[in-house]
Design an enzyme around this catalytic site. Structure first.
Site, PDB file in Angstrom:
ATOM      1  N   HIS A   1       0.850  -1.192   0.000  1.00 24.10           N
ATOM      2  CA  HIS A   1       0.000   0.000   0.000  1.00 24.10           C
ATOM      3  C   HIS A   1       0.885   1.241   0.000  1.00 24.10           C
ATOM      4  CE1 HIS A   1      -2.821   3.090   1.363  1.00 24.10           C
ATOM      5  NE2 HIS A   1      -3.773   2.294   0.902  1.00 24.10           N
TER       6      HIS A   1
ATOM      7  N   GLU B   1       0.746   4.052   1.415  1.00 19.84           N
ATOM      8  CA  GLU B   1       1.011   4.634   2.737  1.00 19.84           C
ATOM      9  C   GLU B   1       2.089   3.857   3.475  1.00 19.84           C
ATOM     10  OE1 GLU B   1      -1.081   5.323   7.055  1.00 19.84           O
ATOM     11  OE2 GLU B   1      -2.410   5.331   5.304  1.00 19.84           O
TER      12      GLU B   1
ATOM     13  N   CYS C   1      -6.904   6.752  11.735  1.00 17.72           N
ATOM     14  CA  CYS C   1      -7.409   8.126  11.738  1.00 17.72           C
ATOM     15  C   CYS C   1      -8.882   8.201  12.131  1.00 17.72           C
ATOM     16  CB  CYS C   1      -7.164   8.788  10.384  1.00 17.72           C
ATOM     17  SG  CYS C   1      -8.345   8.347   9.107  1.00 17.72           S
TER      18      CYS C   1
ATOM     19  N   ASN D   1      -9.378   1.925   3.049  1.00 16.59           N
ATOM     20  CA  ASN D   1     -10.468   2.214   3.989  1.00 16.59           C
ATOM     21  C   ASN D   1     -11.815   1.739   3.452  1.00 16.59           C
ATOM     22  OD1 ASN D   1     -12.224   4.770   3.168  1.00 16.59           O
ATOM     23  ND2 ASN D   1     -10.131   5.178   2.490  1.00 16.59           N
TER      24      ASN D   1
END
Length: 320
Positions: free
Chosen positions: A131, A133, A202, A232
């Site tokens: 990913h 991130e 988050c 997400n």
């Protein structure tokens, strides 16, 4: 003409864009206004094809690596997912004008990683291999400083470097429940492990999952508006399935929704991942109206008022 059957729709709140996604898109839009096309964007600014294609129409050019970008002086934007330190270093070497659209909550994880490294701790990063991130976070530190832990099995077997203090950080878009289980395993194995001062997952990920947990037991089907490469959004499908919903599907656009899947159901839930605009939720509702009379109720579990500022280079008033 036969009457349409009534379909109860529970609409999740919050859903759709988060503050980090909204900021990243605005950075590209504002750069285009100020500097004209093209504005280059390394990787999809957020994981949503509709958003990417909309920005392309305005003059954004999406690339995977900096070597695809000519030295023409036009702005380069780094995506909301964050990038390894080697990327801005290369941009500086080439004297590129770059704008960093990394979500501030991802940047917080980067700073945590640096904090642990400075204290000579080995870091376990809970996240998904490949990913963007995760690639960006691991790229903040020298190779070997971070070990990726993807699931509970890896948490049970991962080896700690001898004589090193330990810490953990996490990707921001994970399943809250899955991550809690992984953390419990790591804490059981390594009682002295250092944790983030504040949870890394988050607020937007947490809130969207909480809304799905509230709705899923009350509906027969959950429709998640999102992209298959959006972490997400994928987690929302998983959360719905685990929370008592008979069927959970993801669609990118309203036209993708197979209405035959909804036949026979009296209730559905609708939500959207943090990189999906509300317009796409409206498309799904319009698609459902082709066959059903909708009775819509919004279920709100949290109010979101977070706003992230634009980079200083864009926030300043341009010279006359």
């Amino acid at each position: 003409m036969a009457e349409k059957p009534t379909l109860k729709v529970l609409l999740a709140g919050p859903r759709g864009f988060c503050a980090g996604v909204d900021r990243a898109i605005k950075i590209v839009e504002e750069a285009l206004k100020r500097y004209g096309a093209p504005v280059y964007v390394r990787h999809e600014i957020v994981h949503n094809r509709f958003v990417v294609e909309s920005l392309e129409k305005l003059g954004a050019v999406f690339v995977e690596e900096l070597d695809e970008i000519p030295d023409d002086g036009q702005p380069v934007v780094f995506s909301a997912h964050g990038v390894p330190k080697s990327i801005p270093a290369e941009a500086e070497r080439r004297r590129m004008f770059f704008l960093d659209a990394t979500c501030p909550l991802v940047s917080k994880v980067h700073r945590e990683a640096e904090h642990h490294f400075a204290r000579d701790r080995h870091i376990f990063l809970i996240g998904h291999a490949g990913h963007p991130e995760v690639i960006g976070t691991m790229g903040q530190l020298p190779a070997g400083a971070i070990t990726l832990v993807e699931d509970e099995d890896q948490a049970r077997s991962v080896a700690a470097p001898a004589g090193k203090a330990l810490s953990f950080i996490t990707q921001t878009t994970l399943s809250v429940d899955d991550t809690a289980e992984i953390v419990n395993i790591l804490r059981h194995r390594f009682p002295e492990i250092s944790a983030p001062a504040k949870e890394d997952i988050c607020y937007a990920t947490t809130n969207r999952q909480a809304a799905v947990k509230e709705i899923a037991p009350r509906v027969q089907m959950m429709i998640v508006v999102g992209a298959p490469n959006s972490s997400n959004s994928l987690r929302l499908v998983e959360v719905a399935s685990r929370s008592g919903c008979e069927k959970a599907v993801m669609v990118q656009r309203g036209r993708e929704l197979d209405l035959d899947l909804v036949n026979g159901y009296a209730s559905v839930g609708v939500t959207a991942g943090a990189s999906a605009p509300e317009l796409l939720v409206e498309e799904v509702l319009a698609r459902l109206r082709e066959r059903f009379d909708l009775d819509i109720e919004e279920i709100v579990v949290a109010e979101e008022k977070v706003i992230f500022k634009l980079p200083a280079a864009l926030a300043a008033t341009p010279a006359a």
